[in-house]
Design a protein around this motif. Structure first.
Motif, PDB file in Angstrom:
ATOM      1  N   ARG A 169      -2.137  79.301 -98.199  1.00  0.00           N
ATOM      2  CA  ARG A 169      -1.600  79.759 -96.912  1.00  0.00           C
ATOM      3  C   ARG A 169      -2.303  79.061 -95.755  1.00  0.00           C
ATOM      4  O   ARG A 169      -1.658  78.609 -94.808  1.00  0.00           O
ATOM      5  N   ILE A 212      -2.488  82.338-109.445  1.00  0.00           N
ATOM      6  CA  ILE A 212      -2.577  83.197-108.264  1.00  0.00           C
ATOM      7  C   ILE A 212      -2.514  84.669-108.646  1.00  0.00           C
ATOM      8  O   ILE A 212      -3.205  85.495-108.050  1.00  0.00           O
ATOM      9  N   THR A 213      -1.725  85.000-109.639  1.00  0.00           N
ATOM     10  CA  THR A 213      -1.603  86.401-110.048  1.00  0.00           C
ATOM     11  C   THR A 213      -2.694  86.828-111.028  1.00  0.00           C
ATOM     12  O   THR A 213      -2.762  87.999-111.396  1.00  0.00           O
ATOM     13  N   GLY A 267      -4.546  81.662-103.368  1.00  0.00           N
ATOM     14  CA  GLY A 267      -3.414  82.020-102.519  1.00  0.00           C
ATOM     15  C   GLY A 267      -3.764  81.908-101.043  1.00  0.00           C
ATOM     16  O   GLY A 267      -2.977  81.392-100.242  1.00  0.00           O
ATOM     17  N   GLN A 273       3.308  77.076-103.376  1.00  0.00           N
ATOM     18  CA  GLN A 273       2.869  76.928-104.763  1.00  0.00           C
ATOM     19  C   GLN A 273       3.465  75.670-105.378  1.00  0.00           C
ATOM     20  O   GLN A 273       2.789  74.958-106.129  1.00  0.00           O
ATOM     21  N   SER A 291       1.616  79.900-110.232  1.00  0.00           N
ATOM     22  CA  SER A 291       1.891  81.323-110.058  1.00  0.00           C
ATOM     23  C   SER A 291       0.974  82.159-110.948  1.00  0.00           C
ATOM     24  O   SER A 291       0.429  83.177-110.514  1.00  0.00           O
TER      25      SER A 291
END
Length: 79
Positions: A31, A55-56, A27, A37, A52
């Motif tokens: 940035r 990243i989580t 993540g 994403q 996703s």
């Protein structure tokens, strides 16, 4: 005395060197590169939901996908 190659560049260091998981590191790299994403998903050839999940922390990419991610991030311009 020689300095480690990553000293003073914490944003590009490997996640395990910073004591964090792959997801937060990814993540942060997205940035830094000004990428969404969806951008990574398109370039890596995976569904956006997969990025996703990375990243989580619900999933991690396969080894060959890690190489693709590294190549994409290496060519992304820092913003």
């Amino acid at each position: 005395m020689a300095q480690p190659h990553n000293q003073g560049v914490p944003d590009s260091s490997h996640p395990t060197e910073q004591g964090e998981g792959f997801g937060p590191w990814l993540g942060r790299q997205l940035r830094r590169a000004g990428m969404a994403q969806a951008d990574l998903a398109d370039q890596a050839g995976v569904p956006r939901a997969t990025v996703s999940a990375w990243i989580t922390g619900r999933a991690e990419p396969r080894a060959e996908t890690n190489a693709t991610i590294a190549a994409i991030l290496a060519t992304a311009s820092p913003k």
